[in-house]
Design a protein around this motif. Structure first.
Motif, PDB file in Angstrom:
ATOM      1  N   PHE A 214       0.685  -1.412   0.118  1.00  0.00           N
ATOM      2  CA  PHE A 214      -0.419  -0.538   0.056  1.00  0.00           C
ATOM      3  C   PHE A 214       1.183   1.333  -0.105  1.00  0.00           C
ATOM      4  O   PHE A 214       0.896   2.229   0.549  1.00  0.00           O
ATOM      5  N   GLY A 215       2.089   1.624  -0.610  1.00  0.00           N
ATOM      6  CA  GLY A 215       2.541   1.719  -1.020  1.00  0.00           C
ATOM      7  C   GLY A 215       4.287   1.998  -0.879  1.00  0.00           C
ATOM      8  O   GLY A 215       4.992   1.538  -1.064  1.00  0.00           O
ATOM      9  N   CYS A 216       4.503   2.533   0.627  1.00  0.00           N
ATOM     10  CA  CYS A 216       6.115   2.689   0.701  1.00  0.00           C
ATOM     11  C   CYS A 216       5.609   2.774   2.697  1.00  0.00           C
ATOM     12  O   CYS A 216       5.520   4.455   2.799  1.00  0.00           O
ATOM     13  N   VAL A 217       5.929   2.253   2.940  1.00  0.00           N
ATOM     14  CA  VAL A 217       5.314   2.151   4.738  1.00  0.00           C
ATOM     15  C   VAL A 217       6.932   1.631   5.498  1.00  0.00           C
ATOM     16  O   VAL A 217       6.143   0.193   5.829  1.00  0.00           O
ATOM     17  N   PRO A 218       7.597   1.914   5.575  1.00  0.00           N
ATOM     18  CA  PRO A 218       7.938   1.191   7.113  1.00  0.00           C
ATOM     19  C   PRO A 218       7.908   0.737   8.168  1.00  0.00           C
ATOM     20  O   PRO A 218       7.095   0.454   8.483  1.00  0.00           O
ATOM     21  N   ALA A 219       8.491  -0.224   8.726  1.00  0.00           N
ATOM     22  CA  ALA A 219       8.435  -0.821   9.940  1.00  0.00           C
ATOM     23  C   ALA A 219       8.701  -0.295  11.239  1.00  0.00           C
ATOM     24  O   ALA A 219       9.586   1.088  10.841  1.00  0.00           O
ATOM     25  N   ALA A 220       7.932   0.747  12.184  1.00  0.00           N
ATOM     26  CA  ALA A 220       8.035   1.105  12.880  1.00  0.00           C
ATOM     27  C   ALA A 220       9.349   0.434  14.018  1.00  0.00           C
ATOM     28  O   ALA A 220       9.014  -0.593  13.652  1.00  0.00           O
ATOM     29  N   PRO A 221      10.487   1.166  14.078  1.00  0.00           N
ATOM     30  CA  PRO A 221      12.032   0.824  15.118  1.00  0.00           C
ATOM     31  C   PRO A 221      11.053  -0.632  16.095  1.00  0.00           C
ATOM     32  O   PRO A 221      10.129   0.053  16.606  1.00  0.00           O
TER      33      PRO A 221
END
Length: 433
Positions: A214-221
């Motif tokens: 769904f686009g570009c969504v990294p994992a939270a730290p």
């Protein structure tokens, strides 16, 4: 050289008469274009219009369209020894060795033809190894169309209160869907709760290392690290879907960037610069469960698995990646694009945000970057529609829906990016008009 003008509408009508909706892949619906020529960073439609391509077939084209070096390697393979159906195929061990040398999770590699095949085999291996049935995945992440994981990324029925494990389409077996546990991306508390309830029933936990579904969504730290910890603690096979990030975010995949090593990795797309090749990589203890026609082994079989032509494309693509500064180019052009778009957003005052990694980026028409699927889907679709239409009219090809990630290839020049940024300024003004 431009193609002779032709009626694209007539081509669509002809195809619709004999192919459902006119196409054999859902995302190809909704366009009026018919593309008939490709080269480098560009595609040409049937009426002779040129576009700079930031769709790149959803990721496979990483070196550039119609790369002569890759094509010549394929021609050589076809002319020397084509598909035999017996024993190791030409180039199979060579490409597996290349992947094992760079991908942290890869002790062994088995090849297939698509990402859907790879994730299906990952489920089978995990179930064979653990004796369990349930699969965990994250809301919005797409892992192919096999029943085991085609759950929880439907857009049409999404609401603030819709169930997380909604089937992605018709025809999926309800019993299989019921065995899929879906957790919101970046929800650490929800992830812990899911493992508390189902940890001893889970065969596998699927994740994208960096979400592009769904686009570009990294994992939270710490989120991927938490998933790794919970999988290890509960004896669950951690599967990383690197179909989009593998051989594009880095030669060794996103896992080589984030430092979290899964047990199995599904890959595809960029590994062969557009030729049909995918695979499953993993640790010895799991890959040893791949066999044929056994109640205790996970069968992998396919006439076109590891075809010599696709292997030749994969070997040449990786050879070029290893010898040329492909990733330096991808990252430099991607950063140029994101920086330029951010400046254009600030200049125009458009209610938008931009983010991404390496050669990929996404523009969201919302005030803040999303952290999960529901937030991403709050991107203003009407604004994006005007934005996309303006870019297309200016000769810039991007995804047609608001949460589509776009990417450039290594043939994209600084001048291409600079021109695109000027087009983005125009499109942003159109979006808010």
């Amino acid at each position: 050289m431009s193609e002779p003008a032709t009626d694209q509408a007539a081509t669509w009508r002809r195809s619709e008469a004999v192919v459902p909706r006119g196409v054999s892949s859902g995302h190809r619906v909704g366009w009026k274009q018919v593309f008939v020529r490709t080269h480098g960073a560009y595609v040409w439609d049937q009426e002779g219009r040129q576009y700079v391509d930031y769709l790149n077939a959803w990721g496979p084209i990483v070196l550039g369209h119609s790369d002569r070096r890759v094509n010549e390697a394929v021609f050589d393979a076809v002319n020397n020894c084509d598909l035999t159906g017996v024993g190791p195929q030409a180039g199979e061990a060579e490409l597996a060795e290349r992947i094992c040398a760079v991908m942290p999770s890869a002790d062994k590699v088995a090849f297939c033809t698509s990402g859907t095949d790879a994730t299906m085999h990952a489920v089978h291996v995990a179930r064979a190894a653990t004796g369990r049935l349930k699969v965990l995945k994250f809301h919005g992440s797409y892992h192919g169309w096999n029943d085991h994981v085609a759950v929880g990324s439907s857009r049409k029925d999404l609401s603030e209160t819709s169930a997380l494990n909604t089937p992605n389409g018709g025809g999926l077996h309800p019993a299989v869907v019921a065995d899929v546990v879906v957790v919101e991306w970046n929800d650490a508390a929800g992830l812990r709760a899911a493992f508390d309830e189902y940890g001893d029933q889970l065969a596998a936990a699927f994740t994208e290392g960096y979400v592009h579904s769904f686009g570009c969504v990294p994992a939270a730290p710490g989120f991927l690290e938490l998933l790794r910890e919970l999988c290890t603690k509960n004896g669950v096979v951690m599967v990383m879907d690197e179909v989009k990030t593998g051989f594009r975010a880095a030669l060794g995949g996103y896992q080589s960037i984030c430092g979290v090593t899964p047990d199995l990795t599904a890959f595809g797309k960029a590994v062969a610069n557009g030729y049909s090749l995918a695979g499953l990589a993993g640790i010895d203890a799991l890959m040893g469960h791949l066999g044929a026609y056994s109640k205790t082994e996970a069968t992998i079989d396919g006439t076109y698995n590891a075809s010599p032509y696709a292997l030749a494309a994969g070997n040449k693509t990786m050879e070029i990646m290893e010898s040329d500064d492909v990733f330096g180019t991808l990252y430099a052009r991607g950063e140029q694009m994101r920086t330029g778009i951010a400046a254009a957003i600030a200049e125009t005052g458009a209610p938008a945000t931009v983010t991404g990694i390496g050669s990929e980026w996404c523009v969201y028409f919302r005030p803040e970057l999303p952290t999960n699927f529901r937030e991403a889907m709050q991107s203003d679709a009407e604004m994006y529609g005007r934005y996309h239409a303006s870019l297309l009219a200016q000769g810039v090809l991007e995804p047609a829906f608001p949460t589509g990630d776009r990417r450039l290839n290594a043939a994209t020049t600084e001048a291409d990016v600079a021109t695109t940024i000027e087009c983005v300024r125009v499109a942003l003004r159109a979006a808010v008009s």
